[in-house]
Each structure stands twice: as structure tokens, then as C-alpha cells.
Design an enzyme around this catalytic site. Structure first.
Site, short mmCIF file in Angstrom:
data_model
loop_
_atom_site.label_atom_id
_atom_site.label_comp_id
_atom_site.label_asym_id
_atom_site.label_seq_id
_atom_site.Cartn_x
_atom_site.Cartn_y
_atom_site.Cartn_z
N PHE A 303 0.92 -1.14 -0.03
CA PHE A 303 -0.06 0.05 -0.15
C PHE A 303 0.80 1.17 0.01
CE2 PHE A 303 -1.65 3.69 2.10
CZ PHE A 303 -2.94 3.82 1.75
N GLU A 304 0.56 2.18 -1.01
CA GLU A 304 1.53 3.26 -0.76
C GLU A 304 0.48 4.38 -1.71
OE1 GLU A 304 4.75 2.61 -3.44
OE2 GLU A 304 6.11 2.45 -1.78
#
Ligand code: GTP
Ligand code: MG
Length: 418
Positions: A303-304
Site C-alpha cells: 500500500f502506498e
């Protein structure tokens, strides 16, 4: 003479008509792979450029970063106007942003689940684009299924060979011996070549793919992830307005055997490029002894939400190239998570890294479920707070709070303990 000039006019009109048809056809097709216009790639432009990129994307047509924020307040809490406004397309600005997924054709059904959740919880109201990248051509099933699920425009990119192969300075025998040894030691993905190409690609190349050059912000999504709560505001816009360059929801300690010399390479880079090290950085998140050794803390990069111009900037590229030369993507098994994290930790002022408490997320085997019962009910979350990883012993999120002088959310010491 009169008949001659009438014929002349007719020829001009026909030519004009043919040119108009040609222009219309070439612009209504999916022309993304043909784009050569590269707006907004100059890091010096900073995070505030209003690049309404040329191209066919409806998102791009909507991009508007010169706006009066007070006219379109972001609903961050239930007391803010527009909090309950979760139906229909959200009014207001859009950032120059896209979702991005690296995937194989065989990932189609797992990425379909991820997309469905991202759309239901957020993107159906914002219609941001989605870029898919692959080292092989995407097949028709992959394209049809994903395009049917994404509310924004979809783009499919084939990764150039040089971004998914061994650089010529890598000693193949040495790399093969490492894989053999890691296999015997049962290090996860230790014998995989493709996993190493994937980690190197995510570390140094995804943000430089031609399709990505059109955007300023990205949100990375992997197959089989879950989003457990409604997202009431636009995280891209949050990043933009708060001058954030990198963000995370989960952090943890890296598996040491995959990165034994990564910190040595980092120290070499710091010595060679002191000009790239930010004042007020997050060294305290990465090292417990002032930079002598790495404590293995990293943001979990599956996740980013981040700023692509930062990744395309000279400091980041110099860092990646220095690591790449050292060969640890192949002589060890360096992951993109510690690479991104060390870069963000050292080359960004610490205020530019953000923890999204209100984006609830799962990637096997860890969950980020927001702390605080009121937060979870306000956001209509469906995660089990006992599974929240944030305050468990193997998470580094407490350290992030400490080095930033942040107060932990109320209830942190009652929920999700070991
Ligand atoms: N095109 C392509 N994508 C890949 C390849 N290997 C991994 N990926 C993608 O790269 C991302 C990371 O790979 P994962 O296999 O999820 O790696 P991981 O998250 O460390 O490990 P898991 O616990 O298995 O999820 C995912 O989006 C995958 O779909 C590959 O060989 N080709
Ligand atoms: Mg994964």
C-alpha cells in the site's frame, strides 16, 4: 474558369473532411501508448503544478489543482460538511493521480477483488484512472474484467525488457549461488528470479513507465488486498494540500536475511551524497543508534499513496542507481519496501511522510484496522479491531508516532494487543 475553381473548392473541402475524420478517429481511440507529451515530470515543478495533461483520460480532463479549497471542503470528520455525501460523483477538484497495479494475467481474479473494494469504498465517487503494468502483454480477459470494474479510465503498459532483467554488471554465477543458498535456507522467494525483478522494478522503474509520466500522484494496489472502511475524502488531495510525498498504513521489521548489506550500501550513499539527505529526516525511524545500524523498520509498500515527482527526482534516482550498482537486488533479495522506506526516511523531511489511520487495509497476513470504536463506526468499517497490527510488538508504527511527537489514537492500548 468558374467550373475549374468550383472543382478546386470541392477538392479542398474533401481534403478538409478527410483530415477531420482522421483527427477524430485518432483522438477517440485509446491513445495512451502513443503519448509523447510528458507533463509535470520536472521535479523542480514541485507538488503544486496544475498539469492538465494532453490525452484522452476523463481524469485528466477533470484535473484541477488551482482551486479554492474552501469552496470544496474535504470531509475529514463526521462534523465536516459533506460527510454523509457518499452517493453520486463527488463535486470538486481532482488531482493528477492514478491507481497503479503491477500484475500478471493470472492475477486477474485477485486484482478484481481489490478493485471492487477500492471502487466501492472510494473511487466510484472520484473516478480516478488505473494503470496496469506487466512484464508480458495483458490478455483480453485481464483487460475486459479490470476495465469493467474501474470507474476511471484504464491503461495497460508493457514493461520494457531493460526494466525487468539483470543489469550487465551482475555476476550471474554469483547470483545463481545466492538463490541456491537461499532456497536451502528456506528464505521466502529466496530462489525466485521473477520476484527479484519485481522488487527491482518497484524500487526503480514503475514511476518512470511511459504511462506513469502523465501523473503526479499514485496509489499502489496489489491483488487480494482489502479496504475495510469508507474513504470520505480524497487521499490524493490530502497529500497535495498537506505537502505529503509518501504515506503508509502498515509498518514492520524486515526479514534480515533478505537485506544483510542494504544498510552498508545506504551508508555509502549517504557519504557520497550528503546533499541528498534532508534536514529533519526520519533517521530515528530507521536506526536506533543514530545511523550506525539499520533497525529494519520499513513502511509496507504494497500500500502506498505517494508523489511520483519525488520518485523521479535526482535524489531518489541517485539512491536507486547507487543501490542497483551494488547488486543487492540479485546478490541478496532486497525488497522495494525497505528501499522506498529508507529513501523516504532519509531524503524527505519527516513532515512529508503520512500515516493514513483512516484507510483500513489488509494484505496477507497483516491488518490495519483504525484504532477507536467511534472512528470505525463513523467509517462503516468491517475489520476486526483485535486484528489491528499497529500497536503489536512487530509493528514499527509506535516508533513512527514517537519520532514525530504524535499522540497515539485513543484506545490504542486496549485494542489489538499481542
Ligand atoms: N507482471 C508481473 N507481476 C508480478 C510478478 N511477480 C509479482 N508481481 C506483482 O507484484 C506485486 C507484488 O508481488 P507479490 O507476489 O504480491 O509479492 P508480496 O506482496 O511480497 O508477496 P505475497 O505475500 O505473495 O503477496 C503484485 O502486485 C504482483 O501481482 C511477475 O513475475 N510479473
Ligand atoms: Mg502481495
Amino acid at each position: 474558369m468558374a467550373a475549374g475553381s468550383a472543382r478546386y473548392v470541392r477538392y479542398i473541402l474533401i481534403t478538409f473532411f478527410i483530415l477531420a475524420v482522421f483527427y477524430f478517429v485518432s483522438n477517440s481511440a485509446d491513445v495512451t501508448t502513443l503519448r509523447t507529451h510528458l507533463p509535470n515530470t520536472n521535479p523542480a515543478a514541485g507538488g503544486n503544478s496544475d498539469s492538465t495533461a494532453a490525452g484522452a483520460s476523463p481524469n485528466e480532463a477533470k484535473v484541477k489543482t488551482n482551486y479554492d479549497a474552501s469552496k470544496f471542503p474535504m470531509a475529514m470528520t463526521p462534523n465536516d460538511p459533506g460527510w454523509n455525501d457518499l452517493a453520486g460523483i463527488k463535486e470538486g477538484p481532482r488531482m493528477n493521480a492514478t491507481f497503479v497495479t503491477l500484475a500478471r494475467n493470472s492475477d486477474v481474479w485477485e486484482i478484481a477483488k481489490s478493485i471492487r473494494q477500492v471502487e466501492d469504498r472510494f473511487n466510484r465517487r472520484y473516478n480516478y484512472d488505473w494503470v496496469f503494468l506487466n512484464d508480458k502483454e495483458f490478455d483480453d480477459t485481464f483487460k475486459t474484467v479490470t476495465t469493467s470494474l474501474v470507474s476511471g479510465k484504464t491503461h495497460y503498459g508493457l514493461i520494457p525488457k531493460e526494466h525487468w532483467s539483470f543489469p550487465d554488471w551482475i555476476d550471474q554465477d554469483k547470483a545463481a549461488k545466492v538463490r541456491e543458498d537461499m532456497k536451502e535456507r528456506k528464505i521466502i522467494y529466496g530462489d525466485s528470479i521473477s520476484y527479484r525483478h519485481m522488487c527491482r522494478f518497484e524500487s526503480g522503474f514503475f514511476f518512470r513507465q511511459e504511462l506513469m509520466l502523465n501523473y503526479e500522484y499514485y496509489w499502489r494496489v496489489e491483488p487480494s488486498v482489502e479496504l475495510y472502511c469508507d474513504v470520505h475524502y480524497d487521499p490524493f488531495r490530502y497529500m497535495h494540500e498537506n505537502k505529503k510525498k509518501y504515506s503508509f498504513v502498515l509498518s514492520l521489521y524486515e526479514y534480515y536475511d533478505t537485506i544483510p548489506t542494504l544498510w552498508d550500501s545506504t551508508k555509502k550513499f549517504i557519504k557520497n551524497h550528503p546533499e541528498h539527505i534532508a534536514a529533519g529526516n526520519s533517521m530515528g525511524f530507521l536506526s536506533d543508534d543514530g545511523g550506525e545500524t539499520y533497525n529494519k523498520c520499513h513502511f509496507w509498500s504494497n500500500f502506498e499513496v505517494g508523489n511520483l515527482n519525488w520518485l523521479r527526482s535526482k535524489p531518489y534516482i541517485d539512491f536507486f542507481e547507487s543501490l542497483d550498482r551494488d547488486g543487492g537486488f540479485f546478490y541478496e533479495r532486497w525488497g522495494d519496501a525497505p528501499v522506498h522506506s529508507i529513501a523516504a526516511g532519509l531524503m524527505l523531511p519527516k513532515e512529508e511522510i503520512h500515516f493514513f489511520n483512516d484507510i483500513a487495509y489488509f494484505h496477507v497476513p497483516f491488518t490495519h484496522c483504525p484504532t477507536g470504536q467511534k472512528t470505525r463506526t463513523d467509517l462503516k468499517c468491517h475489520c476486526n479491531p483485535d486484528e489491528n497490527f499497529d500497536w503489536k510488538g512487530y509493528s514499527c508504527t509506535s516508533k513512527f508516532f514517537e519520532i514525530n511527537g504524535m499522540e497515539k489514537p485513543e484506545g490504542w492500548d486496549q485494542e489489538g494487543k499481542d
